[in-house]
Design an enzyme around this catalytic site. Structure first.
Site, short mmCIF file in Angstrom:
data_model
loop_
_atom_site.label_atom_id
_atom_site.label_comp_id
_atom_site.label_asym_id
_atom_site.label_seq_id
_atom_site.Cartn_x
_atom_site.Cartn_y
_atom_site.Cartn_z
N PHE A 15 1.43 -1.43 0.39
CA PHE A 15 0.14 -0.22 0.28
C PHE A 15 1.22 1.41 -0.30
CE2 PHE A 15 -2.38 2.92 3.27
CZ PHE A 15 -2.74 3.05 1.69
N ILE A 16 1.92 1.74 1.40
CA ILE A 16 2.26 2.49 0.75
C ILE A 16 3.79 2.92 -0.19
CG2 ILE A 16 4.46 4.48 2.55
CD1 ILE A 16 2.82 2.93 5.32
N TYR A 156 4.86 -7.58 16.63
CA TYR A 156 5.31 -6.74 16.10
C TYR A 156 5.73 -5.33 16.24
CZ TYR A 156 3.85 -3.19 12.27
OH TYR A 156 3.89 -1.91 11.67
N LYS A 160 9.69 -3.98 15.49
CA LYS A 160 9.90 -2.77 15.15
C LYS A 160 11.12 -1.75 15.76
CE LYS A 160 8.31 -1.74 11.51
NZ LYS A 160 8.87 -2.26 9.86
#
Length: 339
Positions: A15-16, A156, A160
């Site tokens: 998407f990005i 998650y 990150k």
């Protein structure tokens, strides 16, 4: 005539990644995309995005995984990118509870492969995607980059946050300029079908109830995709440098010992979930049926970005109102899904 800059974008069919590649190509960059076309969500959507990007002669793509041993080293050696934007990751808070190994391999090992390649073939600037989930259990709002972020609520988020530390060590040891950008709840055309905007829109248009977590007591910093891409694009030209004598300007997240900083890209507004749903109702012309649910594991009740550092570095602040962004998203949804 200035030489064309090369950008390596991982997750280019996401998407990005898709929107960022379009912007870089429009700005005259030569773009090398990498995407493994993961089936975490509908691959058809990724194939459509990639097909549109491939119509531009300045774009070339490799369909493989960032964690494949030696692949990043080969790509860096072949293309010698000036700029690297690392977006590829296993996303999703809740999926990380069921399948944590996917996050270990894609997010941790994949980032390691990129850092090792950059160590061998240093780019001018590396920009690595992090997440607002890194703020975890923090309750001070809005989230500022200079706040401590020690208590991640999902695996998650933990992966990150770990990549931020990994990148800092490489920035310090090898002088690699690195910007980590933490983005918030990103939405817009070509968005991910596992995210709330598509789930809500699809169900509202079908007259089905939507699952509203924490009984609707949720706030999110909804960031329209064009605003996020603009922020990333401007940060490309704002590479950090190690400060003299370790003196960091007030409000800057710049490391005192490395050309490394973390930057929020958000709308600087905490929007009530009910207001976001109301915007979808207005854009679709339908009322939502709400199925009120408890908070999900690993989630947080609110996110809210302090975007002053982004503004001070680039002069830019995201500005798309939720009503405008949702209307554009719903128009795309109706067209793409033929509703």
């Amino acid at each position: 005539m200035a030489e064309t800059r090369k950008a390596l974008v991982t997750g280019s069919s996401g998407f990005i990644g898709y929107h960022l590649c379009r912007r870089l190509l429009a700005d005259g960059f030569q773009v090398i995309g990498l995407d493994n076309m993961s089936d975490y969500y509908d691959v058809t959507l990724k194939q459509r995005r990639q097909a549109m990007l491939s119509q531009d002669p300045g774009f070339q793509v490799v369909n493989d995984s960032v964690e494949t041993p030696g692949l990043m080293m080969q790509l860096f050696d072949t293309h010698r990118p000036d700029v690297v934007i690392h977006l590829a990751a296993q996303a999703g808070v809740r999926y990380s509870i069921d399948n944590p190994r996917a996050y270990l391999e894609s997010n941790i090992v994949g980032t390691f492969e990129i850092l090792e390649a950059a160590r061998a073939f240093p780019p001018q600037h590396m920009l690595l995607a992090s997440t607002s989930s890194a703020y975890g259990a923090n309750t001070k709002m809005p989230y500022a980059e200079t706040d401590r972020a020690d208590h991640q609520m999902s695996f998650y988020a933990a992966t990150k946050k770990a990549t931020e530390g990994m990148a800092h060590s490489y920035a310090h040891l090898f002088g690699l300029p690195v910007t980590m950008f933490r983005f918030f709840t990103v939405y817009g055309p070509w968005g991910r079908p596992d995210m709330a905007p598509i789930k809500f829109t699809a169900r509202i248009l079908r007259g089905e109830p939507i699952d509203v977590y924490n009984n609707g007591e949720m706030k999110r910093d909804f960031t329209y995709i064009d605003d996020l891409v603009e922020g990333i694009r401007l940060l490309i030209d704002a590479a950090p440098a190690t400060p003299e004598n370790g003196q960091v300007p007030e409000g800057d997240s710049l490391s005192p010992v490395a050309p490394w900083r973390v930057v929020n890209i958000g709308n600087s507004e905490a929007v009530e979930l009910d207001d976001f749903i109301a915007a979808i109702e207005a854009a679709t012309g339908r009322k939502a049926l709400r199925n009120l649910m408890p908070m999900q594991a690993g989630d947080v009740p609110a996110t809210w970005a302090d975007a002053n550092l982004l503004k001070s570095l680039t002069g830019y602040q995201p500005k798309t109102r939720v009503t405008e962004g949702v209307a554009a998203f719903v128009a795309w949804y109706r067209d793409y899904y033929n509703v």
